[in-house]
Scaffold this active site. Structure first.
Site, PDB file in Angstrom:
ATOM      1  N   TRP A 296      29.361 -12.416  19.284  1.00 55.74           N
ATOM      2  CA  TRP A 296      30.160 -11.642  20.039  1.00 55.74           C
ATOM      3  C   TRP A 296      30.673 -11.856  21.700  1.00 55.74           C
ATOM      4  O   TRP A 296      31.950 -12.075  21.950  1.00 55.74           O
ATOM      5  CB  TRP A 296      30.864 -10.757  19.017  1.00 55.74           C
ATOM      6  CG  TRP A 296      30.532 -10.628  18.083  1.00 55.74           C
ATOM      7  CD1 TRP A 296      30.095 -10.479  16.807  1.00 55.74           C
ATOM      8  CD2 TRP A 296      31.403 -11.882  16.990  1.00 55.74           C
ATOM      9  NE1 TRP A 296      30.060 -11.374  15.001  1.00 55.74           N
ATOM     10  CE2 TRP A 296      31.175 -11.573  15.434  1.00 55.74           C
ATOM     11  CE3 TRP A 296      32.765 -12.398  17.013  1.00 55.74           C
ATOM     12  CZ2 TRP A 296      31.664 -12.652  14.691  1.00 55.74           C
ATOM     13  CZ3 TRP A 296      33.378 -12.912  15.809  1.00 55.74           C
ATOM     14  CH2 TRP A 296      33.246 -13.047  14.556  1.00 55.74           C
TER      15      TRP A 296
ATOM     16  N   ASP B 130      33.099  -4.037  23.318  1.00 53.81           N
ATOM     17  CA  ASP B 130      33.693  -3.991  21.671  1.00 53.81           C
ATOM     18  C   ASP B 130      32.824  -3.269  20.391  1.00 53.81           C
ATOM     19  O   ASP B 130      31.286  -3.252  20.883  1.00 53.81           O
ATOM     20  CB  ASP B 130      32.656  -5.507  21.448  1.00 53.81           C
ATOM     21  CG  ASP B 130      33.597  -5.737  20.326  1.00 53.81           C
ATOM     22  OD1 ASP B 130      33.898  -5.809  19.670  1.00 53.81           O
ATOM     23  OD2 ASP B 130      33.195  -7.208  20.072  1.00 53.81           O
TER      24      ASP B 130
ATOM     25  N   LYS C 187      35.153  -2.078   9.690  1.00 55.95           N
ATOM     26  CA  LYS C 187      33.807  -1.939   9.591  1.00 55.95           C
ATOM     27  C   LYS C 187      33.956  -0.303   9.110  1.00 55.95           C
ATOM     28  O   LYS C 187      33.425   0.257   7.757  1.00 55.95           O
ATOM     29  CB  LYS C 187      32.952  -1.977  10.865  1.00 55.95           C
ATOM     30  CG  LYS C 187      32.644  -3.240  11.434  1.00 55.95           C
ATOM     31  CD  LYS C 187      32.534  -4.782  11.122  1.00 55.95           C
ATOM     32  CE  LYS C 187      32.573  -5.866  11.249  1.00 55.95           C
ATOM     33  NZ  LYS C 187      31.973  -6.709  11.303  1.00 55.95           N
TER      34      LYS C 187
END
Length: 365
Positions: free
Chosen positions: A106, A176, A200
């Site tokens: 990511w 992030d 999440k």
């Protein structure tokens, strides 16, 4: 299946488990929210009923995550993937560089997007070690005139997480936090901007939370499309266009659930307990199971491991699925096994997985 309401042991990496109490409340309110005769999904985002839900969710997140007064909270769309572009589009000014710390796929994607808007550089990377660890603070190299430093706080694919964040001084630090936000207390004041997909720990997919320091907005690039400016959404209280109303309602209910559990501190203690149950099995298996992440960089959210024998690993995953464990396959890019123990995954599920792993080893060693 688990014995409670025939609920699966859900270890999916995302979208992930939601608290049963939240799902049941949403079910009860689905067709008639607060006596309105309508679902929250049917009503105007400009009306007072929805506006109260919206503002309450913002206020509750500020309180739970101890967000200082000089920050704005936004509910956006497009996931972390859109933030990979919005961050450099807004803040990577001409003639400046931005430093990216690579700890997995990511962060690589975030770097790739930044290259479309300017000159990002790699401040540190654990790629040569197959992303098994987080770089040490002494390894991170950035310049005092950088536009910002970017990191990914938890790496779902490789099962690593930051235990201590760098002090970047006057250089804005951007994170992030999609896969570990609200899993433990964080000093928000260390960061100029935090973003996180909700799917999440915060709610269902479709909502992206952005926490942004007000002074950073002064550095925003003005020559970009209206919808891609953070100030647009700050000025409109995240209501410039139609927001994902049901997702924000669900996020608010998850925040109420976190509050009822005792807040982020209590959630953090439980997350340590849950991950410990599984890591203890791995560590005491004499190599039958082995983790991907180095011990000092282990994630509490994503426990990645393999079996020494690949055929046995396939059998493990097949038998685990039969036993009611969902989502234990590792990411397609790396394979292996992964148990994602996000906030809403109960201790009982982690204990059941630990017991299953012990029994599987006994049968096949």
């Amino acid at each position: 299946m688990s014995t409670t309401n025939n609920r699966a042991y859900n270890f999916s990496a995302g979208p992930s488990a939601l608290p049963l109490e939240v799902l049941e409340k949403a079910q009860a309110e689905l067709v008639n929210f607060n006596g309105t005769g309508m679902s929250i999904m049917e009503m105007s985002h400009r009306g007072k009923v929805y506006e109260d839900v919206h503002n309450e969710a913002i206020a509750r997140l500020k309180k739970l995550f101890a967000i200082p007064e000089n920050y704005e909270v936004l509910f956006l769309q497009g996931g972390a993937s859109l933030q990979f572009s919005m961050v450099p589009m807004n803040f990577l000014q001409e003639g400046k560089k931005a430093s990216y710390i690579l700890t997995g796929s990511w962060s690589e994607k975030a770097l790739k997007e930044a290259k479309l808007f300017g000159e990002p550089v790699i401040a540190a990377s654990s790629k040569e070690n197959k992303y098994r660890n987080i770089p040490t603070l002494s390894e991170i190299q950035f310049n005092s005139d950088d536009a910002y430093v970017h990191l990914t706080s938890n790496n779902t694919i490789y099962g690593t997480a930051w235990n201590e964040f760098p002090d970047t001084g006057d250089v804005p630090l951007i994170a992030d936090m999609s896969s570990d936000i609200l899993s433990k207390p964080v000093d928000v004041s260390k960061f100029a901007l935090i973003y996180a997909g909700a799917q999440k720990n915060l709610g269902p997919s479709g909502v992206t939370v952005v926490i942004i320091r007000k002074d950073l907005l002064e550095k925003e690039n003005k020559n970009i499309p209206t919808m891609l400016k953070y100030t647009t959404h700050v000025e409109g209280n995240s209501l410039y266009n139609t927001p994902p109303t049901f997702g924000i309602y669900m996020l608010g209910e998850v925040l109420k659930w976190v509050e009822a559990q005792g807040g982020v501190e209590a959630i953090a203690r439980r997350n340590v307990e849950k991950a410990g149950l599984i890591y203890n099995v791995i560590d005491n298996s004499n190599g039958f199971y082995y983790g991907h992440a180095t011990p000092e960089s282990r994630s509490l959210m994503n426990i990645t491991f393999r079996l020494a024998d690949e055929e046995l690993e396939k059998q493990f995953l097949a038998e685990a699925k039969e036993a009611g464990f969902v989502g234990l396959n590792g990411h397609r890019s790396v394979g292996g096994c992964r148990a994602s123990a996000y906030n809403a995954v109960p201790v009982e599920a982690c204990q059941a997985l630990a017991d299953f792993m012990v029994e599987f080893q006994k049968k096949h060693q």
